[in-house]
Design a protein around this motif. Structure first.
Motif, short mmCIF file in Angstrom:
data_model
loop_
_atom_site.label_atom_id
_atom_site.label_comp_id
_atom_site.label_asym_id
_atom_site.label_seq_id
_atom_site.Cartn_x
_atom_site.Cartn_y
_atom_site.Cartn_z
N ASN A 87 0.83 -1.20 0.00
CA ASN A 87 0.00 0.00 0.00
C ASN A 87 0.87 1.25 0.00
N VAL A 88 0.64 2.09 -1.01
CA VAL A 88 1.37 3.36 -1.11
C VAL A 88 0.34 4.48 -0.96
N PHE A 89 0.54 5.32 0.00
CA PHE A 89 -0.41 6.37 0.33
C PHE A 89 0.25 7.73 0.06
N LEU A 90 -0.39 8.56 -0.76
CA LEU A 90 0.15 9.88 -1.08
C LEU A 90 -0.88 10.94 -0.72
N TRP A 91 -0.51 11.93 0.07
CA TRP A 91 -1.43 13.02 0.39
C TRP A 91 -0.74 14.36 0.11
N SER A 92 -1.53 15.30 -0.38
CA SER A 92 -0.95 16.59 -0.76
C SER A 92 -1.69 17.74 -0.12
N ALA A 101 2.08 19.50 -5.88
CA ALA A 101 1.92 18.05 -6.00
C ALA A 101 0.46 17.66 -6.26
N THR A 102 -0.49 18.47 -5.81
CA THR A 102 -1.90 18.18 -6.11
C THR A 102 -2.08 18.11 -7.62
N GLN A 103 -1.48 19.06 -8.32
CA GLN A 103 -1.60 19.07 -9.78
C GLN A 103 -0.93 17.83 -10.39
N ALA A 104 0.24 17.49 -9.85
CA ALA A 104 0.97 16.32 -10.37
C ALA A 104 0.15 15.04 -10.17
N ILE A 105 -0.60 14.97 -9.07
CA ILE A 105 -1.42 13.78 -8.80
C ILE A 105 -2.45 13.59 -9.92
N PHE A 106 -3.05 14.69 -10.37
CA PHE A 106 -4.05 14.55 -11.44
C PHE A 106 -3.39 14.24 -12.78
N ASP A 107 -2.14 14.62 -12.95
CA ASP A 107 -1.38 14.18 -14.14
C ASP A 107 -1.16 12.67 -14.07
N ILE A 108 -0.84 12.20 -12.88
CA ILE A 108 -0.61 10.75 -12.69
C ILE A 108 -1.90 9.98 -12.99
N PHE A 109 -3.05 10.51 -12.54
CA PHE A 109 -4.33 9.85 -12.86
C PHE A 109 -4.53 9.75 -14.37
N ASN A 110 -4.21 10.84 -15.08
CA ASN A 110 -4.38 10.83 -16.53
C ASN A 110 -3.53 9.74 -17.17
N LEU A 111 -2.33 9.54 -16.64
CA LEU A 111 -1.48 8.48 -17.18
C LEU A 111 -2.12 7.11 -16.92
N PHE A 112 -2.62 6.91 -15.70
CA PHE A 112 -3.22 5.60 -15.39
C PHE A 112 -4.52 5.38 -16.17
N ASN A 113 -5.15 6.46 -16.55
CA ASN A 113 -6.40 6.35 -17.31
C ASN A 113 -6.16 6.19 -18.81
N SER A 114 -4.89 6.30 -19.23
CA SER A 114 -4.57 6.20 -20.66
C SER A 114 -4.23 4.76 -21.01
N PRO A 115 -4.19 4.43 -22.31
CA PRO A 115 -3.80 3.06 -22.69
C PRO A 115 -2.27 2.86 -22.74
N CYS A 128 1.32 -3.11 -6.24
CA CYS A 128 0.98 -2.03 -5.31
C CYS A 128 -0.48 -1.66 -5.43
N THR A 129 -1.03 -1.13 -4.35
CA THR A 129 -2.28 -0.39 -4.44
C THR A 129 -1.93 1.04 -4.05
N LEU A 130 -2.28 1.97 -4.96
CA LEU A 130 -1.93 3.38 -4.75
C LEU A 130 -3.15 4.11 -4.23
N HIS A 131 -2.97 4.90 -3.20
CA HIS A 131 -4.07 5.67 -2.60
C HIS A 131 -3.67 7.14 -2.55
N PHE A 132 -4.48 7.97 -3.16
CA PHE A 132 -4.16 9.41 -3.21
C PHE A 132 -5.20 10.21 -2.44
N LEU A 133 -4.73 11.13 -1.62
CA LEU A 133 -5.64 12.07 -0.96
C LEU A 133 -5.18 13.49 -1.33
N PRO A 134 -5.68 14.00 -2.48
CA PRO A 134 -5.20 15.31 -2.92
C PRO A 134 -5.91 16.44 -2.17
N MET A 135 -5.20 17.50 -1.92
CA MET A 135 -5.74 18.71 -1.26
C MET A 135 -6.42 18.38 0.06
#
Ligand SMILES: [Zn+2]
Length: 488
Positions: A87-92, A101-115, A128-135
């Motif tokens: 478990n990897v937990f990221l909070w910004s 880093a909040t902005q970077a987290i949404f960039d990371i989501f876009n990558l995971f949402n892409s093919p 891993c299971t990634l958990h993000f708590l932005p802002m």
């Protein structure tokens, strides 16, 4: 046998590092494809994140859950992806004015949402299971300030847990019993890597979990991941990494989360020359955090020598926005040699969506141990007070029609304007605007005052300093000037 084993190991590790290097480079080079373009400046609000979070709520790849509520009632969301055991937990943004880093987290989501990046993503999500708590502090973000609505620093609330935001952070950490934690912040742009003029674009810390600063396996793993990330940042911003002092702070979240058994990595986004909205630093966050997650998934980081951590230069705070060195300053009939350090302080507009600059002299004297984002060696130049332009100017449009550079060359740094538009809080012209009756105070170079003067070499005025911005009057190069002041 032993030789064979070593050789095999060497080949394997070479292969891994080559592969890793490729991933980092690819992430960097393709970044624009994944950048979340609706977030493009520092003053972002919960309102800006909300539609993005709602989008992921409807997306099967992501699991979105409401895990808490801020004092003013804004939802705190946890966005998770993956099925792996680690478990990897990221909070910004537990500090409201630290959004990079909040902005970077949404960039990371876009990558995971892409093919794209299929293999690497599969490897990450299987392990891993990634958990993000932005802002984490949306109420602070609303007014672009560090503290929450209660007026406390959430990062000193890990023990008393009075803030609902802090309670949420602790509850989520405990429920995940996260293996790794990324504590994502911004720091002052005035930090530098110790004894260099390089800004600390990124600073790291594996926080201590006791006063003795012991290193157990958990903290050691955080240090190794930091060394890994430092190597990546060095590629794109050489020398621009600092390491935070690891004095134990018993009230801070990072220190406690480390203590609670999560390998905790503090990342601070600092300054980068010309990157006012920190969009390049956001990109470095994206690249380095994703690469670090990959190294956690593959466990590559385990090979890293712990001692490398101590080799990262320490953070220092010795930068100014503008430093003028060795200028001659006449005072009461005598000349003195002065260095002057100036910073451009941001003043928020009412809605906290934008800002203007009101600059200050921060220090003067022998500043030879300090650095500037911009430095002028003013040896042989004399600091000269600016004058008020003698003609009364009727309006901003009349002022716009004047050749302001030639006014500056004649030593004028103030213009008296009859009708100053009410909506203007600052002067868009590189000259101060004063009201009909305003009296300019006697000139002084003094800590706390707005840096405004001209520099003379012989009889020629060569430079103007207006609201802490240096304007070279003999150059047509575009400057970083943003605004001068209005004194009504
Ligand atoms: Zn912070």
């Amino acid at each position: 046998m032993r030789i064979q084993f070593t050789a095999l190991f060497l080949v394997a590790s070479l292969f891994c590092s080559a592969q890793q290097k490729d991933l980092t480079t690819l992430l960097y080079d393709t970044y624009e494809t994944y950048k979340e373009t609706t977030l493009n400046k520092r003053r972002i609000k919960h309102f800006d994140l909300y539609p993005l979070i709602e989008k992921y709520r409807k997306n099967d790849k992501f699991k979105v859950s409401r895990v808490g509520t801020s004092i003013e009632g804004r939802p705190l969301s946890l966005i998770s992806i993956g099925e792996g055991e680690t478990n990897v937990f990221l909070w910004s943004q537990m500090h409201g004015d630290e959004p990079t880093a909040t902005q970077a987290i949404f960039d990371i989501f876009n990558l995971f949402n892409s093919p794209d990046f299929r293999t690497e993503k599969q490897e990450i999500l299987a392990n891993c299971t990634l958990h993000f708590l932005p802002m984490l502090n949306p109420d602070g973000a609303e007014v672009f300030r560090r503290r929450n609505r209660l007026g406390i620093d959430i990062n000193r609330d890990a023990l008393r847990l009075q803030s609902p935001e802090g309670q949420t952070l602790k509850r989520v950490r405990d429920s995940l019993d996260a293996d790794f934690g990324f504590n994502l912040h911004d720091q002052s742009t005035y930090y530098n890597a110790e004894r260099t003029e390089k800004p600390a674009t990124i600073s790291y810390l594996a926080p201590a979990y006791n006063y003795e600063k012991d290193i157990n396996e958990k903290r050691g793993n955080a240090m190794k991941v930091i060394v890994f990330m430092n190597n990546i940042i060095q590629k794109y911003a050489e020398g621009q990494v600092g390491r935070y002092n690891d004095d134990f702070e018993p009230r801070a979240f990072g220190d406690n989360i480390q203590k609670w058994g999560t390998s905790t990595i503090l990342i601070e986004s600092g300054g980068y020359l010309g990157d006012v909205e920190k969009q390049e630093i956001r990109k470095l966050n994206y690249v380095s955090i994703l690469s670090a997650i990959y190294s956690i998934a593959t466990e590559n980081y385990k090979e890293i020598a712990l001692e490398e951590y101590e080799k990262i230069p320490e953070n220092d705070r010795k930068l100014f926005d503008l430093k003028i060195e060795n200028a001659t300053y006449p005072l009461l009939g005598k000349d003195y040699i002065l260095d002057i350090g100036m910073n451009r302080l941001e003043v928020d507009k009412e809605e906290h969506n934008d800002f203007w600059y009101s600059s200050r002299i921060l220090d003067q004297g022998d500043l030879s141990t300090y650095y500037g984002y911009e430095t002028l060696d003013a040896t042989g130049y004399t600091i000269t007070p600016g004058k008020v332009y003698p003609d009364l100017v009727s309006s901003f449009s009349a002022l716009a029609a004047l050749d302001i550079k030639s006014l500056l060359k004649s030593g004028y740094t103030y213009v008296r304007v009859v009708n100053i538009p009410n909506e203007n809080l600052s002067s868009p012209f590189p000259i101060h605007v004063i009201g009909k009756k305003y009296e300019v105070p006697d000139f002084l170079v003094e800590v706390g005052l707005n840096p405004t003067f001209v520099l003379k070499k012989g009889d020629n005025i060569t430079h103007a300093v207006i609201n802490g911005f240096l304007i070279d009057l003999n150059s047509d190069k575009k400057t970083n000037f943003k605004n001068a002041m209005i004194y009504r």
